[in-house]
Design a protein around this motif. Structure first.
Motif, PDB file in Angstrom:
ATOM      1  N   GLU A 151      -1.237  16.881  55.516  1.00  0.00           N
ATOM      2  CA  GLU A 151      -1.435  15.560  54.902  1.00  0.00           C
ATOM      3  C   GLU A 151      -2.739  15.527  54.118  1.00  0.00           C
ATOM      4  OE1 GLU A 151      -0.034  11.779  56.954  1.00  0.00           O
ATOM      5  OE2 GLU A 151      -0.405  13.100  58.659  1.00  0.00           O
ATOM      6  N   ALA A 152      -3.788  16.089  54.703  1.00  0.00           N
ATOM      7  CA  ALA A 152      -5.083  16.120  54.027  1.00  0.00           C
ATOM      8  C   ALA A 152      -4.986  16.907  52.722  1.00  0.00           C
ATOM      9  CB  ALA A 152      -6.138  16.729  54.938  1.00  0.00           C
ATOM     10  N   LYS A 153      -4.268  18.023  52.754  1.00  0.00           N
ATOM     11  CA  LYS A 153      -4.097  18.854  51.562  1.00  0.00           C
ATOM     12  C   LYS A 153      -3.357  18.083  50.478  1.00  0.00           C
ATOM     13  CE  LYS A 153      -2.279  23.338  50.061  1.00  0.00           C
ATOM     14  NZ  LYS A 153      -1.580  24.581  50.491  1.00  0.00           N
ATOM     15  N   GLU A 154      -2.321  17.356  50.870  1.00  0.00           N
ATOM     16  CA  GLU A 154      -1.559  16.566  49.899  1.00  0.00           C
ATOM     17  C   GLU A 154      -2.429  15.495  49.257  1.00  0.00           C
ATOM     18  OE1 GLU A 154       1.901  14.964  51.762  1.00  0.00           O
ATOM     19  OE2 GLU A 154       2.794  16.929  52.181  1.00  0.00           O
ATOM     20  N   VAL A 155      -3.257  14.855  50.062  1.00  0.00           N
ATOM     21  CA  VAL A 155      -4.162  13.831  49.543  1.00  0.00           C
ATOM     22  C   VAL A 155      -5.132  14.439  48.532  1.00  0.00           C
ATOM     23  CG1 VAL A 155      -6.105  12.314  50.139  1.00  0.00           C
ATOM     24  CG2 VAL A 155      -4.013  12.276  51.513  1.00  0.00           C
ATOM     25  N   LEU A 156      -5.736  15.558  48.906  1.00  0.00           N
ATOM     26  CA  LEU A 156      -6.740  16.180  48.056  1.00  0.00           C
ATOM     27  C   LEU A 156      -6.156  16.721  46.758  1.00  0.00           C
ATOM     28  CD1 LEU A 156      -8.719  18.041  50.862  1.00  0.00           C
ATOM     29  CD2 LEU A 156      -9.546  16.113  49.495  1.00  0.00           C
ATOM     30  N   ASN A 157      -4.905  17.152  46.786  1.00  0.00           N
ATOM     31  CA  ASN A 157      -4.260  17.709  45.594  1.00  0.00           C
ATOM     32  C   ASN A 157      -3.635  16.638  44.708  1.00  0.00           C
ATOM     33  OD1 ASN A 157      -4.959  20.333  46.230  1.00  0.00           O
ATOM     34  ND2 ASN A 157      -3.053  20.745  47.338  1.00  0.00           N
ATOM     35  N   SER A 158      -3.892  15.375  45.018  1.00  0.00           N
ATOM     36  CA  SER A 158      -3.360  14.267  44.230  1.00  0.00           C
ATOM     37  C   SER A 158      -4.512  13.320  43.893  1.00  0.00           C
ATOM     38  CB  SER A 158      -2.290  13.527  45.037  1.00  0.00           C
ATOM     39  OG  SER A 158      -2.885  12.852  46.147  1.00  0.00           O
ATOM     40  N   ASN A 159      -4.163  12.149  43.422  1.00  0.00           N
ATOM     41  CA  ASN A 159      -5.205  11.125  43.221  1.00  0.00           C
ATOM     42  C   ASN A 159      -5.076  10.014  44.259  1.00  0.00           C
ATOM     43  OD1 ASN A 159      -2.908   9.897  42.347  1.00  0.00           O
ATOM     44  ND2 ASN A 159      -3.762   9.132  40.424  1.00  0.00           N
ATOM     45  N   ALA A 160      -4.449  10.352  45.392  1.00  0.00           N
ATOM     46  CA  ALA A 160      -4.252   9.380  46.469  1.00  0.00           C
ATOM     47  C   ALA A 160      -5.579   8.800  46.930  1.00  0.00           C
ATOM     48  CB  ALA A 160      -3.541  10.045  47.647  1.00  0.00           C
ATOM     49  N   PHE A 161      -5.571   7.507  47.206  1.00  0.00           N
ATOM     50  CA  PHE A 161      -6.712   6.745  47.728  1.00  0.00           C
ATOM     51  C   PHE A 161      -7.834   6.542  46.712  1.00  0.00           C
ATOM     52  CE2 PHE A 161      -4.554   8.350  51.486  1.00  0.00           C
ATOM     53  CZ  PHE A 161      -4.472   7.209  52.257  1.00  0.00           C
ATOM     54  N   GLU A 162      -7.598   6.936  45.467  1.00  0.00           N
ATOM     55  CA  GLU A 162      -8.622   6.661  44.454  1.00  0.00           C
ATOM     56  C   GLU A 162      -8.723   5.157  44.186  1.00  0.00           C
ATOM     57  OE1 GLU A 162      -9.999   7.858  39.909  1.00  0.00           O
ATOM     58  OE2 GLU A 162      -8.402   9.000  40.891  1.00  0.00           O
ATOM     59  N   GLU A 163      -7.602   4.468  44.238  1.00  0.00           N
ATOM     60  CA  GLU A 163      -7.632   3.013  44.018  1.00  0.00           C
ATOM     61  C   GLU A 163      -8.503   2.321  45.068  1.00  0.00           C
ATOM     62  OE1 GLU A 163      -3.856   1.131  43.667  1.00  0.00           O
ATOM     63  OE2 GLU A 163      -3.217   2.355  41.960  1.00  0.00           O
ATOM     64  N   GLU A 164      -8.426   2.801  46.308  1.00  0.00           N
ATOM     65  CA  GLU A 164      -9.238   2.218  47.380  1.00  0.00           C
ATOM     66  C   GLU A 164     -10.728   2.463  47.133  1.00  0.00           C
ATOM     67  OE1 GLU A 164      -5.173   2.863  49.167  1.00  0.00           O
ATOM     68  OE2 GLU A 164      -6.443   3.809  47.661  1.00  0.00           O
ATOM     69  N   VAL A 165     -11.050   3.654  46.628  1.00  0.00           N
ATOM     70  CA  VAL A 165     -12.443   3.974  46.290  1.00  0.00           C
ATOM     71  C   VAL A 165     -12.925   3.043  45.181  1.00  0.00           C
ATOM     72  CG1 VAL A 165     -13.990   5.723  45.320  1.00  0.00           C
ATOM     73  CG2 VAL A 165     -12.258   6.379  47.013  1.00  0.00           C
ATOM     74  N   ARG A 166     -12.103   2.879  44.157  1.00  0.00           N
ATOM     75  CA  ARG A 166     -12.488   2.022  43.023  1.00  0.00           C
ATOM     76  C   ARG A 166     -12.633   0.561  43.452  1.00  0.00           C
ATOM     77  NH1 ARG A 166     -14.558   6.115  40.841  1.00  0.00           N
ATOM     78  NH2 ARG A 166     -13.130   7.612  39.876  1.00  0.00           N
ATOM     79  N   ALA A 167     -11.805   0.134  44.394  1.00  0.00           N
ATOM     80  CA  ALA A 167     -11.900  -1.245  44.889  1.00  0.00           C
ATOM     81  C   ALA A 167     -13.239  -1.482  45.579  1.00  0.00           C
ATOM     82  CB  ALA A 167     -10.747  -1.541  45.847  1.00  0.00           C
ATOM     83  N   ASP A 168     -13.694  -0.502  46.372  1.00  0.00           N
ATOM     84  CA  ASP A 168     -15.000  -0.603  47.023  1.00  0.00           C
ATOM     85  C   ASP A 168     -16.116  -0.692  45.990  1.00  0.00           C
ATOM     86  OD1 ASP A 168     -13.891  -0.496  49.514  1.00  0.00           O
ATOM     87  OD2 ASP A 168     -14.626   1.514  50.011  1.00  0.00           O
TER      88      ASP A 168
END
Length: 237
Positions: A151-168
């Protein structure tokens, strides 16, 4: 009680401030009723993923000084870190872009492992001199925190959770964050910088008393003078 902490994993005062907040919580009688949430903040969104320059060379160019002067500049920060039990390794530190680290932390938050990953990222960068922009390093940290490797690898190889970072980061801009670490208690009190433990403890006690007296919420106010911070332009070395 809720404490939101805006920080970056390459900010020395964020690690020092985290330790001082933790010390305050240890001395706070209602610590079991406090929830700490870490928020994303990139000091340099345009930082390179890889560099061949040492931390001293980077600081030398940034502040227009010699490498030797840059080394001396970090001595005070290293001394502050030692007072809270941290042994910073500026000699081997590897500067990098932190977006992927923040995305991993957001993934960890979705699994209830954000506190473990936040601590591990700071330790990896400042003490263990690991490359926290490298996906293999980040995957290793995820596994150590009990997260699923695939799961961690899939997240890192995508742009997953970038929206959450930008929201912060957008919220930080909205409330006027100009440097990190930046702490907000119950959307009521702001603490800027790596303040002394007593400042955190006093703020916690004041908010607790006011909340339990059911005082009306006030506009966000400062709980003390600004402590040492890192901004987009510089750190208070």
């Amino acid at each position: 009680m809720k404490i939101e902490v805006w920080s970056d994993y390459v900010c020395p005062f964020c690690y020092i401030g985290k330790r001082r907040l933790e010390s305050a919580l240890e001395n706070f009688s209602h610590r079991d009723e406090v929830e700490v949430k870490f928020k994303s903040y990139e000091l340099d969104p345009h930082a390179s993923h890889d560099t061949n320059e040492s931390m001293y060379e980077i600081l030398s160019k940034k502040y227009g000084m010699s490498v030797e002067e840059a080394k001396k500049m970090t001595d005070g920060v290293a001394a502050q870190a030692k007072t809270v039990g941290l042994d910073f390794d500026f000699d081997q530190m590897i500067r990098t872009n932190t977006l992927d680290a923040h995305r991993l932390a957001k993934f960890a938050e979705s699994k209830g492992k954000d506190k473990e990953v936040a601590e591990d990222l700071l330790k990896a960068y400042f003490i263990e001199a690991k490359h926290i922009g490298d996906h293999e390093t980040l995957k290793e940290l995820a596994i150590n925190a009990g997260l699923d490797a695939n799961e961690a690898k899939e997240v890192l190889n995508s742009n997953a959770f970038e929206e959450e970072v930008r929201a912060d980061e957008a919220k930080a801009k909205d409330i006027g964050v100009q440097g990190v670490p930046f702490f907000v208690i119950n959307d009521k009190y702001a603490i800027s910088g790596a303040q002394p433990m007593e400042t955190f403890l006093n703020a916690l006690q004041k908010v607790w008393e006011e909340e339990n007296e059911k005082s009306p919420l006030k506009p966000l106010t400062s709980a003390g003078d600004q402590g040492a911070t890192c901004t987009d332009d510089r750190c208070d070395y």
